[in-house]
Design a protein around this motif. Sequence first.
Motif, PDB file in Angstrom:
ATOM      1  N   LEU A  84      24.355  -8.489  59.129  1.00 44.74           N
ATOM      2  CA  LEU A  84      25.324  -8.577  59.781  1.00 44.74           C
ATOM      3  C   LEU A  84      26.769  -8.580  59.185  1.00 44.74           C
ATOM      4  N   ALA A  85      26.800  -8.647  58.021  1.00 45.57           N
ATOM      5  CA  ALA A  85      28.291  -9.291  57.402  1.00 45.57           C
ATOM      6  C   ALA A  85      29.384  -7.706  57.513  1.00 45.57           C
ATOM      7  N   PRO A  86      28.653  -6.621  57.926  1.00 46.15           N
ATOM      8  CA  PRO A  86      29.853  -5.252  57.644  1.00 46.15           C
ATOM      9  C   PRO A  86      30.511  -5.931  59.066  1.00 46.15           C
ATOM     10  N   ASN A  87      30.131  -6.263  60.868  1.00 47.23           N
ATOM     11  CA  ASN A  87      29.995  -6.793  61.955  1.00 47.23           C
ATOM     12  C   ASN A  87      31.136  -7.958  61.514  1.00 47.23           C
ATOM     13  N   ILE A  88      30.896  -8.986  61.111  1.00 51.74           N
ATOM     14  CA  ILE A  88      31.283  -9.960  61.290  1.00 51.74           C
ATOM     15  C   ILE A  88      32.666  -9.992  60.181  1.00 51.74           C
ATOM     16  N   LEU A  89      32.783  -8.460  59.187  1.00 51.83           N
ATOM     17  CA  LEU A  89      34.431  -8.935  58.649  1.00 51.83           C
ATOM     18  C   LEU A  89      35.301  -7.800  59.332  1.00 51.83           C
ATOM     19  N   ASP A  90      34.599  -6.985  60.424  1.00 47.13           N
ATOM     20  CA  ASP A  90      35.326  -6.011  61.030  1.00 47.13           C
ATOM     21  C   ASP A  90      36.212  -7.164  62.145  1.00 47.13           C
ATOM     22  N   LEU A  91      35.253  -8.112  62.528  1.00 41.74           N
ATOM     23  CA  LEU A  91      35.857  -9.177  63.350  1.00 41.74           C
ATOM     24  C   LEU A  91      36.902  -9.986  62.907  1.00 41.74           C
ATOM     25  N   VAL A  92      36.490 -10.499  61.752  1.00 40.65           N
ATOM     26  CA  VAL A  92      38.183 -10.934  60.737  1.00 40.65           C
ATOM     27  C   VAL A  92      38.945 -10.368  60.719  1.00 40.65           C
ATOM     28  N   LEU A  93      38.617  -8.812  60.420  1.00 36.37           N
ATOM     29  CA  LEU A  93      40.125  -8.120  60.238  1.00 36.37           C
ATOM     30  C   LEU A  93      40.863  -7.949  61.659  1.00 36.37           C
ATOM     31  N   GLU A  94      39.955  -7.658  62.373  1.00 42.67           N
ATOM     32  CA  GLU A  94      40.533  -7.763  64.283  1.00 42.67           C
ATOM     33  C   GLU A  94      41.616  -9.359  64.485  1.00 42.67           C
ATOM     34  N   LEU A  95      41.213 -10.294  64.246  1.00 44.33           N
ATOM     35  CA  LEU A  95      41.343 -11.305  64.517  1.00 44.33           C
ATOM     36  C   LEU A  95      42.305 -11.681  63.544  1.00 44.33           C
ATOM     37  N   PHE A  96      41.795 -11.729  62.448  1.00 46.60           N
ATOM     38  CA  PHE A  96      42.525 -12.341  61.426  1.00 46.60           C
ATOM     39  C   PHE A  96      44.163 -12.236  61.504  1.00 46.60           C
ATOM     40  N   PRO A  97      45.142 -10.921  61.789  1.00 47.20           N
ATOM     41  CA  PRO A  97      46.694 -10.889  62.171  1.00 47.20           C
ATOM     42  C   PRO A  97      47.053 -11.870  62.879  1.00 47.20           C
ATOM     43  N   ALA A  98      46.920 -11.944  63.979  1.00 42.87           N
ATOM     44  CA  ALA A  98      46.395 -12.722  65.522  1.00 42.87           C
ATOM     45  C   ALA A  98      47.058 -14.070  65.034  1.00 42.87           C
ATOM     46  N   ILE A  99      46.012 -14.191  64.237  1.00 36.03           N
ATOM     47  CA  ILE A  99      45.923 -15.966  64.316  1.00 36.03           C
ATOM     48  C   ILE A  99      46.400 -16.734  62.976  1.00 36.03           C
ATOM     49  N   ALA A 100      46.544 -15.454  62.196  1.00 31.77           N
ATOM     50  CA  ALA A 100      48.006 -15.647  60.557  1.00 31.77           C
ATOM     51  C   ALA A 100      49.290 -15.935  61.482  1.00 31.77           C
ATOM     52  N   LYS A 101      49.449 -14.703  62.566  1.00 31.94           N
ATOM     53  CA  LYS A 101      50.761 -14.493  63.342  1.00 31.94           C
ATOM     54  C   LYS A 101      50.851 -16.200  63.921  1.00 31.94           C
ATOM     55  N   LYS A 102      50.435 -16.272  64.749  1.00 34.10           N
ATOM     56  CA  LYS A 102      50.532 -17.327  65.823  1.00 34.10           C
ATOM     57  C   LYS A 102      50.534 -19.001  64.908  1.00 34.10           C
ATOM     58  N   TYR A 103      50.005 -18.739  63.623  1.00 33.61           N
ATOM     59  CA  TYR A 103      50.053 -19.951  62.817  1.00 33.61           C
ATOM     60  C   TYR A 103      51.187 -19.890  62.133  1.00 33.61           C
ATOM     61  N   LEU A 104      51.536 -18.967  61.869  1.00 37.21           N
ATOM     62  CA  LEU A 104      53.214 -18.799  60.862  1.00 37.21           C
ATOM     63  C   LEU A 104      54.399 -19.234  62.352  1.00 37.21           C
ATOM     64  N   LYS A 105      54.344 -19.088  62.992  1.00 33.82           N
ATOM     65  CA  LYS A 105      54.897 -19.094  64.796  1.00 33.82           C
ATOM     66  C   LYS A 105      55.241 -20.576  64.189  1.00 33.82           C
ATOM     67  N   ARG A 106      53.918 -21.627  64.553  1.00 35.63           N
ATOM     68  CA  ARG A 106      53.563 -22.744  65.026  1.00 35.63           C
ATOM     69  C   ARG A 106      54.452 -23.290  63.612  1.00 35.63           C
ATOM     70  N   LYS A 107      55.208 -22.454  62.502  1.00 38.93           N
ATOM     71  CA  LYS A 107      55.237 -23.215  61.090  1.00 38.93           C
ATOM     72  C   LYS A 107      56.564 -22.846  61.487  1.00 38.93           C
ATOM     73  N   GLU A 108      56.938 -22.190  62.239  1.00 42.10           N
ATOM     74  CA  GLU A 108      58.687 -21.489  62.649  1.00 42.10           C
ATOM     75  C   GLU A 108      58.551 -20.908  61.346  1.00 42.10           C
ATOM     76  N   ILE A 109      57.932 -19.763  60.258  1.00 41.13           N
ATOM     77  CA  ILE A 109      57.881 -19.604  59.228  1.00 41.13           C
ATOM     78  C   ILE A 109      58.315 -18.027  59.540  1.00 41.13           C
ATOM     79  N   LEU A 110      57.711 -17.402  60.598  1.00 43.35           N
ATOM     80  CA  LEU A 110      58.341 -15.976  60.980  1.00 43.35           C
ATOM     81  C   LEU A 110      59.595 -16.466  61.941  1.00 43.35           C
TER      82      LEU A 110
END
Length: 109
Positions: A83-109
């Motif tokens: 299942l590793a490729p499926n998990i990696l695809d999911l991470v690649l889809e979700l990571f930008p949104a999670i990172a953006k949300k985290y960085l906004k919360r930290k007021e970096i963006l």
Amino acid sequence: MNQEINNIIDVISGISPALAGGLIRYLHGTSKRGENISIKVLISQLLIAAVVGWWVMGFISSIDYFTGKTSLQGSIIGISSFLAPNILDLVLELFPAIAKKYLKRKEIL
């Protein structure tokens, strides 16, 4: 020298279910899509499966339930690498949104 060889054998035997899962995943995907086998893609798929299998092996070996249940451990490692490729695809889809949300919360963006 013998201890080093034993350590290498332990690693190879530990990730062998992961390699089998990665190989099966690749062959399943190519036959399903009617593609030819590519050695480059196969090697990358096996590397991904080995890394995921190594992580899962380290994780489940720390859980008391799995102590002494090598067949169950091997099955979980093999399935996780399949299942590793499926998990990696999911991470690649979700990571930008999670990172953006985290960085906004930290007021970096």
